[in-house]
Design an enzyme around this catalytic site. Structure first.
Site, PDB file in Angstrom:
ATOM      1  CB  SER A  92      -0.932  -0.048   1.210  1.00 15.03           C
ATOM      2  OG  SER A  92      -1.994   0.861   1.068  1.00 15.03           O
ATOM      3  CG  ASP A 127      -6.277  -3.599  -3.612  1.00 15.94           C
ATOM      4  OD1 ASP A 127      -7.090  -2.689  -3.343  1.00 15.94           O
ATOM      5  OD2 ASP A 127      -5.053  -3.504  -3.417  1.00 15.94           O
ATOM      6  CG  HIS A 187      -5.671  -2.235   0.063  1.00 18.46           C
ATOM      7  ND1 HIS A 187      -4.716  -2.148  -0.936  1.00 18.46           N
ATOM      8  CD2 HIS A 187      -5.193  -1.519   1.107  1.00 18.46           C
ATOM      9  CE1 HIS A 187      -3.713  -1.399  -0.497  1.00 18.46           C
ATOM     10  NE2 HIS A 187      -3.972  -1.005   0.727  1.00 18.46           N
TER      11      HIS A 187
END
Lengths: 385, 220
Positions: free
Chosen positions: A158, A324, A357
């Site tokens: 991320s 995601d 995610h």
């Protein structure tokens, strides 16, 4: 420099804060600077004699330096304890893992809740707006101080993945390999939009006090909790939410009111409440802003491949997850295509997962196997035993 | 020795040591590993399955999950000395586009494919009136990944059409060593079960760099 030492089971762990003198300010993209920078970091494992086995782990928006050790405030296990440890992909018997708290964070590294040495008061909104490149610059100061010339790997998911990409663009000679998980080379309109909702929630809280809440001894807990709740939805997939909660109720029957009737409501409220205990609202504003400003290609005439021109000798491994929708696979593909266009040594795996995610925090055997394979073979190439 | 292994053996023989090689549809990376170990090539792979990519990573190979139809476009021109497409061309959506892309990103392409003109294929079709099952076409019609089958004659016609030069060609058959052939001879279109081509741009199309060994060495 040492803040203490924690022995956690069989991982050799150190919790430290590096303090840089005012004569060594951190210069920022905005043109400003931070004097008296402090960088909080944990290390796991041992640096080898040749100083070639260091791995920098970069955390996500709400993460911290406690990647593989219990968080002192929340008491929770490290956020990447499935990945960092003996025998795990980031094997602390082989690598010296360094996890820093990001610039403008609230877990020990200088941020808006820190005391401004110029005034003796918390920075609040006088803290300069920072960028992902500034975060990386602060980490680089730390590595310089630790005497680590070249990292074996920079690894992150991320926002951590974005830092890893920024590292490759800015200091390609400082790393042997890069692992970028569930990230993107720039923030999309949707990413910015969700962050704006979060920021507005914080700033709409009367206890935010124009960012000056620390001096006034209050905290915008409601606003920060709502920001976290909205963001948390983006970290999960529709399938995962449905599987976990469906339309299940908290109690028998509906309340015919606005209590948390549904389990998913209660879950989100819990996420929000737990977050305010460990996170600073202004930090949230600054970090989300840094992410929104992130566009790696911008400094290279809009051509992402040019960002990686100097990183052609670095080994890259990029991962995405099918479910995601925060940083979906096409974002990772764009990174990989730019790497290929630059002639870099790039690998890419899209992992089939319905966990959204946040899959990169969880048990994903394909991720673990592929990452282990990538790092092990890179380790052989680097001459690590 | 299976057809596929013969295929690899021929590719291994033909690729110049130290060359830059892209293996399109590299599976679990057997060929790339072989080429890296035996020829010291700088290898890259493209593979559609995550399990395949994962296996490649464990072998230390640089492999991108993707497919020939969608991902070749993003490689810069002349990024490789060789692009290898082993028994995969009949499985892509746009064989013509893929073939031209291979020769845009690489100086030379090594392409192997089953020959639908092989006598056993024709015999099966004519006598039984059913889709053939042979060594190089082992799966029934309802599960085969092949969607664009062709004969040697079809393929050489496409190469002519695209302005590609067939530098060399070898027939591959199950259990026997590779046999250099002229793929445009009608007889070979009956005899070759599967064939391996070394392709480059015809003279004048581009300015080819001499990267390979002389033609006579290519197929022993």
């Amino acid at each position: 420099m040492s803040d203490g030492e924690t022995a956690l089971s069989f991982i050799e762990t150190r919790c430290e804060v590096a303090r840089f003198p005012a004569s060594q300010p951190l210069r920022l993209d905005s043109g400003g600077e931070i004097r008296g920078l402090e960088v909080a970091y944990n290390t796991y494992g041992r640096l080898n004699a040749q100083r070639t086995n260091a791995v920098l782990v970069c955390h996500a928006l709400s993460g911290d330096q406690y990647a593989a050790s219990r968080h002192p405030a929340s008491g929770k296990a490290g956020w990447w304890d499935k990945m960092v440890g003996p025998g795990l992909p980031l094997d602390t018997d082989r690598y010296f893992v360094i996890a820093t708290n990001v610039l403008s964070g609230c877990s020990g590294t200088t941020g808006p809740a820190s005391i401004d040495p110029a005034t003796g008061e918390p920075y609040g909104l006088t803290f300069p707006v920072i960028t992902v490149a500034d975060m990386v610059r602060a980490q680089k100061l730390l590595l310089d101080a630790l005497g680590i010339e070249q990292l074996f790997a920079v690894v992150g998911g991320s926002m951590g993945g974005m830092q890893a990409l920024q590292w490759a663009a800015d200091y390609p000679e400082r790393m042997f390999s890069v692992v970028c998980i569930a990230a993107a080379a720039r923030h999309s309109a949707q990413n910015i939009a969700f962050h704006e909702v979060g920021r507005q929630a914080i700033m709409a809280d009367p206890d935010w006090r124009g960012g000056d809440y620390l001096r006034q001894n209050v905290r915008p807990e409601k606003g920060l909790a709502v920001a976290r709740m909205a963001a948390h939805i983006t970290y999960l997939s529709e399938q995962a939410l449905q599987r976990k909660f469906g339309r299940e109720l908290q109690r028998d029957g509906l309340s015919w009111g606005f209590d948390a009737d549904f389990q998913v409501e209660s879950y989100l409220r819990h996420q929000g409440a737990a977050f305010v205990d460990r996170f600073d609202a202004n930090s949230y504003l600054y970090i989300t802003r840094a992410l929104d400003y992130f566009d790696l290609a911008a400094a290279y005439g809009g051509h992402l491949a040019n960002a990686f021109q100097r990183a052609r000798d670095v080994r890259f491994c990029v991962f995405s997850f099918t479910s995601d929708w925060l940083y979906p696979t096409p974002e990772s593909r764009q990174i990989v295509r730019a790497l290929n266009a630059a002639g870099a040594r790039a690998s890419f795996v899209e992992i089939d997962s319905d966990k959204g995610h946040d899959a990169f925090f969880l048990d994903e055997p394909v991720l673990h196997d592929a990452l282990t394979g990538f790092l092990t073979s890179a380790g052989h190439a680097r001459g690590l035993s | 020795m299976s057809v596929i292994r013969e295929d690899f053996r021929e590719i291994l023989r033909l690729v110049r040591p130290g060359a830059r090689v892209l293996d399109v549809g590299c599976g679990e990376g057997e060929l790339l590993e072989l080429l890296t170990r035996e020829k010291g090539v700088e290898g890259r792979g493209l593979e559609i399955s995550p399990e395949g990519v994962s296996a490649c990573l464990a072998r230390g190979l640089a492999v991108v999950q993707g497919d020939a139809d969608d991902d070749l476009d993003y490689f810069p021109a002349r990024a490789f000395d060789y692009a290898v497409l082993s028994q995969t061309l009949p499985q892509v959506r746009q064989p013509r586009h893929v073939l031209s892309e291979l020769l845009r990103i690489a100086e030379r392409a090594v392409v192997s494919l089953p020959n639908f003109g092989h006598w056993r294929v024709r015999f099966d079709l004519v006598t039984h009136g059913r889709m053939p099952l042979t060594h190089s076409l082992p799966t029934p019609w309802w599960s085969t990944p092949n969607i664009h089958l062709c004969t040697l004659r079809d393929f050489t016609a496409l190469c002519d059409d695209l302005g590609l030069r067939i530098e060399a060609c070898a027939a591959l058959a199950n259990g026997s060593p590779a046999r250099p052939i002229d793929p445009k001879r009608g007889l070979e279109n009956w005899r070759a079960e599967s064939a391996l081509f070394l392709l480059s741009h015809a003279e004048g199309q581009t300015a080819p760099r001499d990267v390979g060994p002389p033609k006579s060495d290519l197929f022993g």
